[in-house]
Write a protein that holds these residues in place. Structure first.
Motif, short mmCIF file in Angstrom:
data_model
loop_
_atom_site.label_atom_id
_atom_site.label_comp_id
_atom_site.label_asym_id
_atom_site.label_seq_id
_atom_site.Cartn_x
_atom_site.Cartn_y
_atom_site.Cartn_z
N HIS A 1265 0.82 -1.22 0.00
CA HIS A 1265 0.00 0.00 0.00
C HIS A 1265 0.85 1.26 0.00
N GLY A 1266 2.11 1.16 0.02
CA GLY A 1266 2.96 2.34 -0.10
C GLY A 1266 3.12 3.13 1.17
N TYR A 1267 2.82 2.58 2.33
CA TYR A 1267 2.92 3.31 3.59
C TYR A 1267 4.06 2.72 4.42
N ASP A 1268 4.86 3.61 4.95
CA ASP A 1268 5.95 3.18 5.84
C ASP A 1268 5.41 3.20 7.25
N LEU A 1269 4.78 2.08 7.65
CA LEU A 1269 4.12 2.05 8.95
C LEU A 1269 5.11 2.00 10.09
N SER A 1270 6.30 1.51 9.82
CA SER A 1270 7.28 1.45 10.91
C SER A 1270 7.62 2.84 11.40
N ASP A 1271 7.68 3.80 10.48
CA ASP A 1271 7.96 5.17 10.87
C ASP A 1271 6.79 5.76 11.65
N TYR A 1272 5.59 5.40 11.24
CA TYR A 1272 4.42 5.89 11.96
C TYR A 1272 4.34 5.30 13.37
N ILE A 1273 4.60 4.01 13.46
CA ILE A 1273 4.50 3.33 14.76
C ILE A 1273 5.47 3.93 15.75
N LYS A 1274 6.57 4.45 15.26
CA LYS A 1274 7.55 5.08 16.14
C LYS A 1274 6.93 6.23 16.90
N TYR A 1275 5.91 6.87 16.30
CA TYR A 1275 5.30 8.04 16.92
C TYR A 1275 3.97 7.71 17.60
N THR A 1276 3.61 6.44 17.70
CA THR A 1276 2.36 6.11 18.37
C THR A 1276 2.53 6.23 19.88
N LYS A 1277 1.42 6.37 20.54
CA LYS A 1277 1.44 6.52 21.99
C LYS A 1277 1.95 5.25 22.65
N GLU A 1278 1.61 4.09 22.09
CA GLU A 1278 2.07 2.83 22.67
C GLU A 1278 3.59 2.72 22.63
N HIS A 1279 4.18 3.18 21.50
CA HIS A 1279 5.64 3.12 21.39
C HIS A 1279 6.30 4.08 22.39
N VAL A 1280 5.70 5.27 22.54
CA VAL A 1280 6.24 6.24 23.50
C VAL A 1280 6.20 5.66 24.91
N ILE A 1281 5.10 4.98 25.23
CA ILE A 1281 4.97 4.36 26.56
C ILE A 1281 6.06 3.29 26.75
N LYS A 1282 6.32 2.49 25.72
CA LYS A 1282 7.38 1.48 25.82
C LYS A 1282 8.74 2.13 26.05
N GLN A 1283 8.96 3.27 25.38
CA GLN A 1283 10.23 3.96 25.57
C GLN A 1283 10.35 4.48 27.01
N ILE A 1284 9.25 4.97 27.55
CA ILE A 1284 9.28 5.47 28.93
C ILE A 1284 9.52 4.33 29.89
N GLU A 1285 8.84 3.21 29.70
CA GLU A 1285 8.98 2.07 30.61
C GLU A 1285 10.27 1.30 30.35
N GLY A 1286 10.96 1.65 29.27
CA GLY A 1286 12.19 0.93 28.96
C GLY A 1286 13.32 1.24 29.93
N LYS A 1287 13.25 2.40 30.59
CA LYS A 1287 14.28 2.75 31.58
C LYS A 1287 13.72 2.53 32.96
N SER A 1288 13.99 1.36 33.49
CA SER A 1288 13.36 0.94 34.74
C SER A 1288 13.84 1.73 35.94
N ASP A 1289 14.98 2.42 35.81
CA ASP A 1289 15.49 3.19 36.95
C ASP A 1289 15.01 4.62 36.93
N ALA A 1290 14.11 4.97 36.01
CA ALA A 1290 13.61 6.35 35.91
C ALA A 1290 12.30 6.48 36.66
N ALA A 1291 12.09 7.66 37.25
CA ALA A 1291 10.85 7.90 38.00
C ALA A 1291 9.64 7.85 37.09
N SER A 1292 9.79 8.32 35.86
CA SER A 1292 8.65 8.31 34.93
C SER A 1292 8.20 6.89 34.65
N CYS A 1293 9.12 5.95 34.56
CA CYS A 1293 8.76 4.55 34.33
C CYS A 1293 7.96 4.01 35.50
#
Length: 1581
Positions: A1265-1293
């Protein structure tokens, strides 16, 4: 040459001969004519042959005997054509037409008159006959004939005379024009004049579109009914004579109205007579160039206008053609045509509306607009229609206090041309089409002429001045008139557009487009409105002369607030007490009489006192306004106009006085009164002033023909009393007060005034009280309010008759209480010396005697009208109040205590009934009390869940039914359903699948839904999170099925209890199945040091010793503990259908008693302790097997048997056998483990293959379909949440994991809003990256709290200032097996400086001024402010501070401020000079106002989530596909890691297996001889 043959010709012959055929109309001197047709004629024909053909046709037709005259055929005969050409010898056919009749006159030398009876064929057109008007005025018909004449002369050459002469008397009407005339030729045939619908000028309509104003092109012929219909409406017959310049003869047409009416309804032709003659000398004098048309109408109809009025009317209609200024290039007035009416040239007539109007206009500039209209063609052909108009507005000023328009109306009246209009409704718009007036087009002001100001000081002035403007509209032929040509066609698009000119068309209207020009400039509607108003005010200041100056020193009132009450629009008012007007002085204090009609407000003469004269503006200003302030006779002096001066400031309040324009002095309707007449008016006013209000009684009303009357005094009646249909009140004068013998119906004692009287009927309910000014009063209700003007009845005037028809009161006074009839005049001040008091009559209505119904009361209110009665089973109602009502629902007292009983039921069934009641009456006998009523019922389940029922209180004569709600009693009994024998079946870990409790009250009713109960459990637990407190469901049960789990051990007792408050309602003790762990296999009592117990089998048995085979599976394992075991080496052994086999138990290396404990891992009550005696092994001498055999060998049946001393060798052989078994078992166990890991490797290989294939399919699907979904998924809220929870020693996580969990927030987290990067989204991924880069990760991970206290609560410290790691956010980190090792930021919304400006729109955007370049333009590429480009997350739209501020004006304003966003770096750098804050561009540019220059490139890990517009069109399956790809790839990565780990373990176990196998092989090689010597085993038992 032959005349027409009688043989019928074929069509081919006819077509072949058509070109050689000629038609002739021969007019004979005898007064008849001959139709002659010649065929096959070429060239010429001798005259003698032509005469022969004429004579032959005459003989054949037999026409000669009809005439008394004969043709002299022997004389010298010749012919003349219509042009006068003489034909003497031969006819030349080339000079004649083949397509139309050729008229020839035969001359025989006699004095001939060429008249024919059927000369002209005027067969009417059927369609036009149907259009004949039912009414056609004399003036309209005359104008139609004049239109024809005007069209005819307009095209004369400049040197030719243009004359229209009209002569009207009682016998005939003569209309002569010197136009181009008509003859018998086809082009100018007189036939077209007499035949309807054949006007010569219909083809010229398009030529009349365009040109220059006033569009003097009289192409009128397409509209109107033409000369034929007009002449027939003007008289009974008409003669039309016409001559062209080329014709030497005059052609005449005779018309008769009677002949037309006879032929109109038939299909036959209508032919009329005609004549050809020579012109008279007078005709040639009137038209020197030789062409004219003359219409003479006999027996004319009566006309409504006299000669002068008709001259004025015709001058108004054709004014531009009579005298016109627009056609000259030099000064002066032109007369395009000579227009005479009864010998008077209309240029000499000084009358007519237009001429008088022009004389009274000002000399100022006119307001002129040129309009060009364009519309779609009516035939939907796609073409265009065009029209043009000129609008000329002329100002008519007020001069010497008198309106010029009023002067115009007066002059018209004086000259006998008056119109039925006044200044207010005078036509402000007149319309001319092609220079001709449309008399009925007398429109009001066009929309653009209406004053548009709504507020301001000049509103009244502008409205008054706009009334002095008249608009003259001149249109071209593009506008269509009505049939009568008296107005524009009402539904024509151009007419509609012109009428609406100045209004903005609605989007759904398809009106023509209008191009507007003024003085060569194109204008819009708004510009026109402004310029028009400016023009009006300019001419007002220049030409209006409203008043003379005052003679005393004025008092100046500056910027009065109420100047519209004085008729002044200026900001400055000069207050005079003396003014001189037309040589007469007018002073304050003079008594005046203002005549009726002087002002629209006056219906009769007004007597007043002149108080002040007001002038607008400063002295010397043009266009002054002036008003006369007068105090009416009936207005007290203290209520008159008040002029006050305080500290040099003057104020003026008109109060009860009135203002009048100063022009009334000029009109003579403002007159002085002497003192005698004034005193007479005062006394008359005093005597006749109303003094009181009287109500006529029944006898007086009977004299007036009115039945019944309102009682004169207060009266008591029963409910249902019907008042009189009409009531009559009168005003009594002062003289009636002192008269004792006067008849009340004497007219002189009834005041005749203009005062209005009002009657109000107010009802006071004696049972409804209200507190007013500290006093308890009866509640009142206005039932009727009617006003009445004085009227007449039976010869009496001044009667105020009030009718009750149509009101509810006319049906009767049904409610008990007081009906107060109040009569009062609407203005309390009725005279200078008297005061009319209000007249009141009270009617006391008492309840009717008949009982109508009983009602139940609750706090003195009806139960059925307030809310249903609420009853609870098992409770005692202290009292019920019953009221008695009459047939009109009025409260009435009980006469005695009735016998009552109560039923409680629903839908025809009775739930309960109670007969013996405690009854008592109140002291006023108005309330019957029912006391101590106990509600008992056991059938409430029938009306569950609404519990709606009917409470019926019954007596022997009436009953009352009251809706009620019967609620079950309190919880008293609890039953367990189903009634199972739980003791015989429960075991630890079981979930009770059927467990339901029935909740009942004391009467067996299921208790109400929501009733709260408390459970107490011992050895049991609830699997949900609701807790021990439970609420009853809608069926009266508490259902715990599937929720209760057994936690007690085998052989124990568990307890289940139910409480209601502190009361124990249910208690059940339940036993759990008894089970015992036993040793099934046999172990030796003595064992060798360091050896093992092998294949030890344990079993779980019931009370009869049978194995419990349900103890099976992974949940059931056995654990062995002893002093030798290490907690890290504990092995769990699975149960298999109640048994557990322990392969080996290691024994200690020290002798003595050794005990170990075996127990169930989940049920420690199932345990078994076993003791074993450990012995030291005997020491043997080392010998070889061969030596041992040689020493003790003996042959016995080919078997090796021991000798007598074989104890030592048997022990040795036992060790050999045990070692073999141990090696085999170890090898077998390792083989099994290798097999398990090989199977797992194969399973992982299958999963890897399946996942790789799934990823390939998903990638192919999304990539097509001509869409680069991987680039879009990078900006999804779920991906942002994974990035936040990826640092287990951070208060935000830690914080996000806790906020995202299902646990209820604790005190620490109550006021936490969230994490910055998750509180908003953006629309573009480039914007997300740049905003994230601008803030940095420390702020993107920052925690947002509502208050400072909430932020500080995230960390706690000891008194020693060391952090307490067991509290607050650190405690949550510990619960997640993590720690917070980094500094983090907290933003407190209540403590930051919020945005304080304007907030706009539903998104609550902050209103910043857009950046502007020095040119005033917005910089190119400017997209907006970053704070407004953040979309607040929907879950946090309600996140506000205590002061009501949201996240945009607090959090994001603090983070971004006025950060500007540009499209490109180049566009941003062009705007650097005007930047007041930082700026970013979507392509990576950053400009900082702090002197910091960010360079390079950085991709932030944490971003603002994006909801991009380009992805919105992508189907949700593509998005889900991308998510599934990520999940599949993550799973594939994990499985690959597991595969590597499993493969490493497999390799290790395989290596051990090979070593064990080698060791066993070595064992066999070392001990094989001995083992082969004893194939049957040990040599002893």
């Amino acid at each position: 040459m032959l005349v027409q043959s009688s043989r019928k010709r074929t069509r081919e012959e006819y077509l072949d001969d058509e070109n050689g055929r000629y038609k002739f109309l021969i007019l004979l001197p005898t007064g008849v004519h001959v139709d002659l047709i010649l065929h096959d004629q070429q060239g010429e024909m001798l005259l003698s042959k032509f005469i022969h053909a004429v004579r032959k046709e005459i003989d054949k037709m037999g026409m000669m005997p009809q005439s008394k005259l004969t043709v002299s055929w022997k004389s010298s005969i010749y012919f003349k054509d219509v042009r006068g050409n003489k034909i003497c010898d031969k006819l030349r056919f080339k000079e004649f037409s083949r397509t139309k009749p050729n008229v020839l006159l035969l001359h025989d030398g006699s004095d001939a008159v060429y008249r024919c009876q059927n000369m002209w064929d005027l067969t009417p057109d059927t369609d036009l006959l149907s259009e004949l008007p039912a009414e056609y005025t004399f003036e309209s018909a005359l104008a139609d004939l004049i239109d024809n004449s005007l069209q005819a002369i307009w095209f004369n050459a400049p040197e030719e005379r243009k004359l229209i002469r009209i002569t009207i008397d009682d016998d005939k009407i003569l209309i002569l024009d010197s136009g181009q005339g008509m003859d018998g030729s086809d082009a100018n045939s007189l036939l077209k004049w007499g035949k309807m619908g054949s006007s010569n000028h219909r083809q010229f309509k398009d030529r009349g579109i365009g040109g220059n104003p006033p569009y003097l092109l009289p192409y009128f012929g397409m509209y109107g009914y033409g000369g034929f219909v007009a002449s027939m409406h003007l008289g009974s017959s008409a003669t039309v004579a016409s001559k062209t310049k080329l014709s030497g003869m005059v052609f005449t047409l005779f018309l008769s109205r009677d002949a037309l009416l006879k032929s109109a309804g038939s299909e036959s032709t209508w032919k009329t007579g005609g004549q050809i003659r020579y012109p008279s000398e007078q005709e040639l004098n009137d038209s020197p160039h030789g062409s004219f048309t003359k219409v003479e109408i006999s027996q004319p109809r009566n006309r409504s206008l006299n000669e002068y009025q008709l001259q004025c009317l015709l001058k108004d209609i054709y004014f531009p053609y009579i005298q016109c200024d627009d056609t000259l290039t030099t000064m002066g007035t032109a007369a395009p045509i000579e227009f005479e009416v009864n010998g008077v040239n209309l240029t000499e007539v000084d009358g007519g509306e237009l001429a008088i109007t022009n004389l009274n206009s000002c000399n100022g500039p006119d307001f002129v607009l040129l309009l060009h209209f364009v519309a779609q063609a009516a035939d939907n052909s796609g073409g265009k229609r065009f029209a043009n108009a000129r609008i000329k507005c002329v100002y008519f000023p007020i001069l010497e206090g008198k309106e010029s328009i009023e002067r115009i109306l007066e002059e018209l009246d004086e000259k006998g041309c008056g119109i039925k209009e006044n200044f207010d409704n005078f036509s402000r718009v007149s319309i001319r089409r092609l220079g001709r007036l449309l008399p009925d087009a007398r429109w009001g002001r066009l929309p653009f002429m209406e004053p548009k100001l709504r507020r301001g000081d000049k509103v009244q002035l502008l409205r008054r001045c706009c009334m002095r403007v008249k608009c003259f509209v001149e249109t071209d032929a593009g506008f269509s008139p009505t049939t009568h040509k008296n107005d524009l066609a009402h539904k024509d698009p151009f007419t509609v557009a012109l009428k609406n000119f100045g209004l903005k068309p609605s989007p759904n209207e398809s009106l023509p487009t209008i191009e507007i020009q003024r003085e060569g400039r194109s204008l819009s509607l708004s510009q026109i409105e402004k310029e028009y108003q400016d023009w009006v005010l300019q001419l007002h200041e220049a030409y209006d002369e409203e008043v003379d100056t005052g003679e005393d020193t004025p008092v100046f009132v500056i910027s009065p607030n109420n100047k519209k009450n004085f008729g002044i629009s200026s900001d400055v008012i000069r207050v005079h007490q003396v003014i001189r007007r037309k040589g007469i002085s007018w002073r304050s204090g003079q008594h005046v009489k203002i005549l009726k009609g002087a002002d629209s407000r006056l219906r009769k003469d007004l007597y007043a006192t002149l108080e002040y004269i007001l002038l607008g503006g400063f002295r010397g200003e043009f266009g002054e306004e002036a008003s006369l302030i007068c105090r009416p006779l009936d207005c007290p002096e203290e209520n008159g106009c008040l002029l006050e001066m305080n500290d040099g400031n003057s104020t003026l309040d008109i109060r009860g006085s009135k203002w009048f324009p100063v022009g009334l002095i000029d009109s003579g309707k403002f007159q002085l009164l002497d003192s005698t007449k004034w005193q007479y008016q005062l006394e008359k006013k005093r005597q006749n002033a109303p003094a009181r209000i009287d109500i006529l009684d029944s006898e007086q009303c009977q004299l007036l023909g009115i039945d019944g009357a309102l009682p004169m005094k207060d009266v008591h009646v029963l409910a249902g009393y019907i008042p009189p249909r009409e009531m009559v009140a009168v005003l009594r004068p002062l003289s009636f007060m002192v008269s004792s013998s006067s008849s009340e119906l004497d007219q002189k004692f009834i005041v005749k005034s203009d005062l209005a009287m009002k009657m109000e009927i107010t009802f006071f309910d004696e049972f409804k009280m209200q507190k007013y000014e500290g006093k308890i009063q009866k509640e009142s209700k206005l039932l009727l309010s009617k006003s009445s003007e004085p009227s007449s009845r039976s010869g009496f005037d001044g009667l105020y008759i009030f009718s009750l028809d149509g009101s509810d009161i006319a049906e009767g006074l049904r409610n008990s209480g007081i009906y107060k009839f109040s009569f009062f005049v609407t203005s309390q001040t009725c005279g200078n010396l008297s005061f009319c008091k209000q007249r009141e009559v009270n009617v006391f209505v008492e309840p009717a005697g008949e009982v109508g119904k009983l009602e139940l009361l609750n706090h003195s209110r009806l139960i059925s009208k307030v809310e249903p009665l609420c009853l609870r089973v098992g409770t005692c109602i202290q009292h019920l109040s019953v009221a008695c009502f009459d047939v009109y629902s009025n409260r009435m007292p009980f006469l005695s205590i009735p016998e009552l009983y109560i039923k409680l039921g629903v839908k025809g069934s009775t739930l309960t009934k109670k007969e013996k009641l405690k009854l008592s009456l109140s002291s006023d006998k108005m309330i019957l009390e029912i006391k101590d009523l106990l509600v008992k019922c056991h059938s409430l389940d029938l009306i569950r869940p609404s519990y709606e029922a009917i409470l019926e209180i019954c007596s022997h004569y009436k009953s009352v039914c009251v809706p009620c709600q019967v609620i079950p009693g309190v919880l008293c009994h609890v039953n367990l359903l189903p009634n199972l024998q739980l003791e015989s079946s429960l075991r630890p870990g079981d979930v009770i699948h059927e467990l339901k409790f029935e909740m009942l009250d004391a009467y067996g009713n299921h208790v109400e839904k929501g009733t709260e109960t408390c459970f107490e459990l011992q050895g049991l637990t609830l699997q949900d999170t609701i807790g021990l407190k439970r609420k009853v469901d809608e069926h009266g049960y508490v259902n715990l099925s599937g929720l209760v789990k057994v936690t007690g051990g085998y052989g124990t007792w568990v307890h289940l209890s139910v409480f209601s408050g502190e009361t124990l309602l249910f208690n059940r003790k339940i036993s759990i199945l008894e089970r015992e762990l036993k040793l099934v296999s046999v172990i030796p009592a003595h064992c060798k040091l360091g050896s093992q117990l092998e294949n030890v089998v344990f079993g779980v048995v019931d009370t009869v010793g049978s194995i419990d085979e349900e103890i099976h599976g992974q949940l059931h394992t056995l654990t062995i503990t002893s002093g030798l075991s290490n907690s890290c080496d504990i092995i769990h052994y699975s149960f298999d259908h109640g048994k557990c086999k322990v392969p080996a138990i290691q024994l200690p290396t020290q002798p003595g008693n050794f005990s170990f404990r075996a127990f169930h891992s989940r049920h420690p009550e199932l345990s078994k302790t076993i003791e074993v005696n450990i012995l030291m092994a005997p020491k043997l001498e080392t010998v070889s097997v061969s030596e041992l055999v040689e020493m003790h060998q003996c042959q016995y049946d080919h078997k090796i048997v021991p000798f007598q001393n074989s104890k030592d060798i048997s022990t040795f052989l036992l060790y050999i056998e045990n070692d073999e078994k141990k090696l085999k078992q170890n090898l077998e166990e390792l083989g099994k483990q290798v097999k398990i890991h090989e199977d797992r490797l194969k399973l992982l290989e299958v999963q890897i293959s399946e996942l790789e294939q799934e990823v390939q399919v998903l990638q192919a699907s999304s990539g097509s379909h001509g869409y680069d979904l991987s680039d879009y998924i990078k900006y999804t809220k779920e991906h942002v949440i994974k990035q936040i929870e990826g640092k287990s020693d951070a208060a935000s996580c830690i914080l996000h994991k806790f906020l995202d969990s299902s646990e209820s927030p604790n005190d620490v987290m109550n006021n936490v809003v969230g994490i910055v990067s998750l509180l908003g989204t953006v629309d573009d991924k480039r914007l997300s990256r740049m905003l994230s880069e601008y803030l940095g990760e420390k702020y993107l991970r920052a925690i947002v709290c509502k208050s400072y206290a909430a932020g500080r609560a995230l960390e706690r410290y000891y008194l020693t200032e060391n952090m307490d790691w067991t509290l607050a956010l650190n405690r949550e980190a510990a619960s997640c097996s993590g720690t917070i090792d980094k500094r983090f930021f907290v933003i407190c919304l209540e403590d930051i400086s919020p945005y304080s400006g304007i907030i706009v729109g539903s998104k609550r955007n902050l209103s910043f001024p857009n950046p502007k370049l020095p040119t005033g333009e917005i910089p190119s590429g400017f997209l907006g402010f970053a704070v407004n480009m953040i979309n607040i997350d929907t879950n946090h739209l309600s996140s506000v501070t205590s002061s009501g501020l949201g996240l945009r004006e607090t959090l994001f304003y603090t983070l971004f401020g006025e950060l500007q966003v540009y499209k490109t770096r180049v566009e941003m750098e062009k705007a650097v000079s005007i930047l007041k804050a930082d700026a970013i561009s979507l392509d990576g540019g950053v400009v900082s106002r702090k002197g910091i220059l960010p360079l390079g490139h950085w991709e932030p890990d944490i971003l603002f989530p994006v909801v991009p517009s380009e992805i919105e069109a992508v189907h949700m399956q593509l998005v889900e596909c991308g998510v599934r790809i990520m999940e599949a790839e993550a799973h594939l990565k994990w499985i690959n890691e597991e595969y590597l780990k499993e493969d490493e373990v497999h390799k290790t176990l395989l290596q051990k297996f090979r070593k064990k196998k080698d060791k066993l092989q070595a064992f066999y090689e070392g001990n094989g001889v001995f083992l082969d010597s004893f194939p049957l085993g040990l040599p002893f038992k």
